[in-house]
Write an enzyme that holds these catalytic residues in place. Structure first.
Site, PDB file in Angstrom:
ATOM      1  N   HIS A 156     -20.377  10.048  35.329  1.00  0.00           N
ATOM      2  CA  HIS A 156     -19.727  11.290  35.726  1.00  0.00           C
ATOM      3  C   HIS A 156     -19.488  11.364  37.226  1.00  0.00           C
ATOM      4  O   HIS A 156     -18.677  12.169  37.676  1.00  0.00           O
ATOM      5  CB  HIS A 156     -20.550  12.486  35.236  1.00  0.00           C
ATOM      6  CG  HIS A 156     -20.374  12.739  33.774  1.00  0.00           C
ATOM      7  ND1 HIS A 156     -20.052  13.975  33.264  1.00  0.00           N
ATOM      8  CD2 HIS A 156     -20.446  11.903  32.707  1.00  0.00           C
ATOM      9  CE1 HIS A 156     -19.940  13.892  31.945  1.00  0.00           C
ATOM     10  NE2 HIS A 156     -20.178  12.641  31.591  1.00  0.00           N
ATOM     11  N   HIS A 192     -21.131   5.153  24.703  1.00  0.00           N
ATOM     12  CA  HIS A 192     -21.866   5.860  23.660  1.00  0.00           C
ATOM     13  C   HIS A 192     -22.779   4.947  22.857  1.00  0.00           C
ATOM     14  O   HIS A 192     -23.367   5.377  21.873  1.00  0.00           O
ATOM     15  CB  HIS A 192     -20.876   6.578  22.737  1.00  0.00           C
ATOM     16  CG  HIS A 192     -20.163   7.705  23.420  1.00  0.00           C
ATOM     17  ND1 HIS A 192     -19.042   8.320  22.906  1.00  0.00           N
ATOM     18  CD2 HIS A 192     -20.415   8.333  24.612  1.00  0.00           C
ATOM     19  CE1 HIS A 192     -18.641   9.271  23.735  1.00  0.00           C
ATOM     20  NE2 HIS A 192     -19.461   9.286  24.777  1.00  0.00           N
TER      21      HIS A 192
END
Length: 729
Positions: free
Chosen positions: A99, A267
Site C-alpha cells: 500500500h 493474496h
C-alpha cells in the site's frame, strides 16, 4: 479533512465516511487565487536532518544482512500489543509495503514508495490503509536501531520483500535509495471528492466506460489504492471489476500478466480482517486523539486486535496456508465453485461451495479451528474475465512461471518510482537491466575545457539559431519528473518515438536541429553523444545571450550523457510524458478544465523547481525567444535573444494597460498612445497579478538586479539540464 470527525464503519462497508471540512485560510477567502503550495514541497525547512546529510553514503555503511536478519526475527514473532496472524507478520508487512508502493501512477509519476509518504495525511488515513499504521509501528524498533542509515521508504519495502522470502519465494532483489519526506504532500491530486469512498461516477467521464477514469488518477475511488474488493461501487460483478483492474493496473504501468501475478501473489499470503462490527472502529490516524499516539482505527470490540481485528471488513484467508508461498490460491480458485456471501462485518465477499475440510485454513489465532477461505470480487475476476483466466490457468499449471513473474512484478511495483538503476543502493540490486528502468548506455569519453569550447563554437556557428538550440535543449530536459526520477535530457530520447513526434516538440524544427547536431557529431574527433550536444547547444546559446546582456558568466556544463536506443525505450509508458502544456515555452496543446498557470505549477513541481526558480526561468526564456512556434506572447523586449530582465521590467511598468482579447490572450497597451506594444497569455500575466509571484518579479525588475537575474537564470537552467544526472550525484 476534518480531524474532529470520527471515522466509523469498516473501510469498504460504509456508505458515508469522513468529509473534508476546510479551515479558513487564504484559499478559502480567495478560492480562485493561484495556490503556490505545490512548489513548497521542495522546501528543505521541514527536514530535521543536517543540511550536509548524504543518505546514499549512510545507506552504504549499513549492514544490510543484519537488517534482514532483524526483520526475519520480527516477522516470525508476535507482539502483545498487536498479535500476528498464524504467528507471522508476513501478511502485515507485505500489505504495508504494497500500500506504500501501490499509490504510484505512471501518468505523472506521483505516489509510490519513494518518499515514505504513507506516514502522512492523506495516505496514512485512507480507508484502504487501515492498520498500515500498525505495520509501521511494528517496524519502529528496527528503524530506531539503524536510524538515518535506513529511510522509512526503504525499510517498509525491504520488510515486505523479506516477508516473501520468509514465506518461501525467491525474490528478484531489492534496491535502497528512497529519500523520506518530512511533511505531507498536500497538493497531489487524488480526486475531487470530498468524501471517502464516494460513488465512482464523479471520477469517470462515462461511468460505463471505465477507461474514462479522470487523469492522472489510478484508483477507482477516493481513499483506495486500487479497486473496490467488494465490486464496482460495492456491487459484486467480477467482469465489471475486471475492467477496473485493467485500467488501474495499466495506470500503474502493469500489463495483464503482471496484474494477474500481483493479484495471485499478493493474496497467496496473509488474510483479510472483518470479524466484528464496522461501527466500532474509531477515528483514523489524523482524526484520533492524542492518547492514541498516532495510531488510528481503534476497535473497541473485544481485544481490538487478533480475532477482533478490523481492516477491509472482508474476513478470511485466501489460501490454506497463508504464511507460505505456494500455488494454493489458484488451486482453490479453480477447484471450487464460489458463491456470494457476507463477512461478519457485512462486507461482500465470495466463499467456496462444499470445500474439503483439509483445504480450509486454520484460524489465525486458534490452530484447532478451521475457517472458510474467501475471495474478493477482484480475485473472482481472474476466473471470469477470459484474458485474465487464460493467464491464471497458465500460472496454475506452471507454478515456477508464476513465482518468476510475480517476483519481477513485485520488484517493479516497489521500485517503479525510483528512476534509473544508477539510483539503486545495496548488494541486492539485480544485475539485469529492465526496460522500465529506462536504461542508458554509459558515455565512454571525457571532455576537457578546450573540447567543450571548441564544440560550443561549432554549435554557435552551425546556422542554427540560439532560440532553436535553447528550445531543443529545454524540450529534451523538461520531460524530467522528480516524482519518479524518469525523463530528462540524458538518453536523448527526444530523437526517438514517441517524443520526436510530439506536437509540443515541434517535430519539423526538432528534425532540423537533430540533423545538424548529427552532422556536427560526425566532425568531432571524439564521438560525443547527441544528448550532450543537445544540452551543450542550449548552454552555449544561454552563455552568449548573457554576454550580449553585458554579464560575463560561464554556464556550467556536465558531460557524460549517453544516447538510448529505441529498444531501450518503453515507448508506451513514455506517452504519458507528452506535454499537454508547457508554460515555460508558452505552449498549450488544447483547452483544459484547469488554467494554463496551474499546469505551469504542475510542471515546475515535477522539475523540482522553487517558485523563484520558476519565475526567473519564465522571464529568461521569454526574452531568449524560446516560445513554442516562435510565438510572440510574453516576449516583452525589443532585444530578443539577449538575456535581459526586460520581461519583468515591462510586466511591472504601470505605463501599460492589460486588455483581454480571448480566453488566453491579452494585449499590452500603452496608456499614452493606445498602441498595442506586446501580447501575452495568462501564464505571462500571472507573474504580475499573483502577489507572491509579483514579489519575485519585482526583485528581477529592479535596476540593481540585472546581473542577479542572469546568474539566477543560469543556476535554474543548469539545475533543469542536470536534473537527471544521477550517475554523478
Amino acid at each position: 479533512m476534518d480531524n474532529n470527525t470520527p471515522a466509523s464503519g469498516c473501510p469498504f462497508h460504509q456508505a458515508g465516511g469522513q468529509t473534508s471540512v476546510a479551515s479558513t485560510d487564504n484559499t478559502d477567502w480567495w478560492p480562485n487565487a493561484l495556490n503556490l503550495d505545490i512548489l513548497s514541497q521542495h522546501d528543505s525547512k521541514t527536514n530535521p536532518l543536517d543540511p550536509d546529510f548524504d543518505y546514499a553514503k549512510a545507506f552504504k555503511s549499513l549492514d544490510l544482512e543484519a537488517v534482514k536478519q532483524d526483520l526475519r526475527e520480527l516477522i516470525n514473532s508476535s507482539q502483545d500489543w498487536w498479535p500476528s496472524d498464524y504467528g507471522s507478520y508476513i501478511g502485515m508487512f507485505v500489505r504495508t509495503a504494497w500500500h506504500l508502493a501501490g499509490s504510484y501512477r505512471k501518468q505523472d509519476g506521483r505516489g509510490g514508495a519513494n518518499t515514505g509518504n504513507q506516514r502522512f495525511a492523506p495516505l496514512n488515513s485512507w480507508p484502504d490503509n487501515v492498520n498500515t499504521d500498525k505495520g509501521r509501528r511494528l517496524l519502529w524498533p528496527i528503524k530506531k536501531k539503524y536510524g538515518n542509515k535506513l529511510s522509512w521508504g526503504d525499510l517498509i519495502v525491504l520488510a515486505g520483500t523479506v516477508s516473501y522470502e520468509v514465506a518461501g519465494l525467491k525474490t528478484f532483489g531489492f534496491g535502497g535509495g528512497r529519500l523520506d519526506i518530512w511533511a505531507p504532500e498536500k497538493d497531489i491530486y487524488w480526486g475531487e471528492e470530498r468524501q471517502w469512498l464516494a460513488p465512482t461516477k464523479g471520477r469517470y467521464k462515462d461511468d460505463q466506460d471505465r477507461s474514462s477514469l479522470d487523469n492522472p488518477l489510478a484508483a477507482v475511488q477516493m481513499g483506495l489504492i486500487y479497486v473496490n474488493p467488494e465490486g464496482v461501487d460495492g456491487v459484486q460483478d467480477p467482469l465489471r471489476t475486471a475492467q477496473d483492474m485493467r485500467v488501474t493496473f495499466d495506470r500503474m504501468g502493469m500489463d495483464d500478466e503482471e496484474t494477474v501475478a500481483l493479484t495471485v501473489g499478493g493474496h497467496t499470503v496473509g488474510k483479510a480482517h472483518g470479524n466484528g462490527k464496522a461501527e466500532n472502529l474509531g477515528a483514523d490516524v489524523e482524526g484520533a486523539d492524542v492518547e492514541f499516539q498516532g495510531l488510528g482505527w481503534h476497535n473497541s470490540e473485544g481485544t481490538g486486535n487478533a480475532g477482533n481485528t478490523m481492516v477491509s471488513g472482508l474476513e478470511g484467508a485466501w489460501t490454506t496456508h497463508p504464511d507460505k508461498w505456494d500455488n494454493e490460491f489458484l488451486y482453490l480458485l479453480f477447484t471450487y465453485e464460489w458463491e456470494k456471501t457476507l463477512s461478519p462485518a457485512g462486507a461482500k465477499q465470495w466463499e467456496p461451495v462444499n470445500i474439503k475440510e483439509e483445504d480450509k485454513p486454520v484460524d489465525a489465532h486458534n490452530p484447532n479451528v478451521r475457517r472458510n477461505p474467501m475471495m474478493t470480487d477482484a480475485d473472482m475476476a481472474l476466473k471470469f474475465d477470459p484474458a485474465y483466466r487464460k493467464i491464471a490457468e497458465d500460472f496454475y499449471h506452471n507454478p515456477e512461471k508464476l513465482a518468476d513473474v510475480f517476483a519481477r512484478a513485485w520488484f517493479k511495483l516497489t521500485h517503479r518510482d525510483m528512476g534509473p538503476k544508477t539510483r539503486y543502493l545495496g548488494a541486492d540490486v539485480p544485475a539485469e537491466d529492465l526496460i522500465w528502468q529506462d536504461p542508458i548506455p554509459k558515455a565512454d569519453y571525457t571532455l576537457s575545457d578546450v573540447d567543450v569550447a571548441n564544440i560550443k563554437a561549432k554549435l554557435l556557428s552551425s546556422g542554427l539559431t540560439s532560440a532553436e538550440l535553447i528550445a531543443t535543449a529545454w524540450d529534451s530536459a523538461r520531460t524530467f519528473r522528480g516524482s519518479d526520477y524518469r525523463g530528462g535530457a540524458n538518453g536523448a530520447r527526444i530523437r526517438l518515438a514517441p517524443q520526436k513526434d510530439w506536437e509540443g516538440n515541434e517535430p519539423a524544427r526538432l528534425a532540423k536541429v537533430l540533423a545538424k547536431l548529427e552532422e556536427i557529431q560526425g566532425t568531432l574527433v571524439k564521438k560525443v553523444s547527441i544528448a550532450d550536444l543537445i544540452v551543450l547547444g542550449g548552454t552555449a546559446a544561454v552563455e552568449k545571450a548573457a554576454q550580449d546582456a553585458g554579464v560575463n558568466v560561464k554556464v556550467p556544463f556536465l558531460a557524460g550523457r549517453g544516447d538510448a536506443t529505441q529498444e531501450q525505450t518503453d515507448a508506451y509508458s513514455f506517452e504519458d510524458f507528452e506535454p499537454k502544456a508547457d508554460g515555460f515555452r508558452n505552449f498549450v496543446k488544447a483547452e483544459y478544465a484547469v488554467q494554463p498557470e496551474e499546469l505551469l505549477l504542475d510542471r515546475a513541481q515535477l522539475l523540482g523547481l522553487t517558485a523563484p526558480e520558476m519565475t526567473v526561468l519564465i522571464g529568461g526564456l521569454r526574452v531568449l525567444g524560446a516560445n513554442y512556434a516562435d510565438s510572440k506572447h510574453g516576449v516583452f523586449t525589443d532585444k530578443v535573444g539577449v538575456l535581459s530582465n526586460d520581461f519583468f521590467v515591462t510586466l511591472t511598468d504601470m505605463s501599460y494597460n492589460w486588455k483581454p482579447t480571448g480566453k488566453n490572450s491579452y494585449n499590452i497597451v500603452s496608456r499614452a498612445t493606445g498602441e498595442t506594444k506586446y501580447t501575452a497569455t495568462r501564464v505571462d500575466l500571472v507573474f504580475g497579478s499573483n502577489s507572491i509571484l509579483r514579489s519575485y518579479a519585482e526583485v528581477y525588475a529592479q535596476d540593481d538586479n540585472k546581473e542577479k537575474f542572469v546568474k539566477d537564470f543560469v543556476a535554474a537552467w543548469t539545475k533543469v539540464m542536470n536534473a537527471d544526472r544521477f550517475d554523478v550525484k
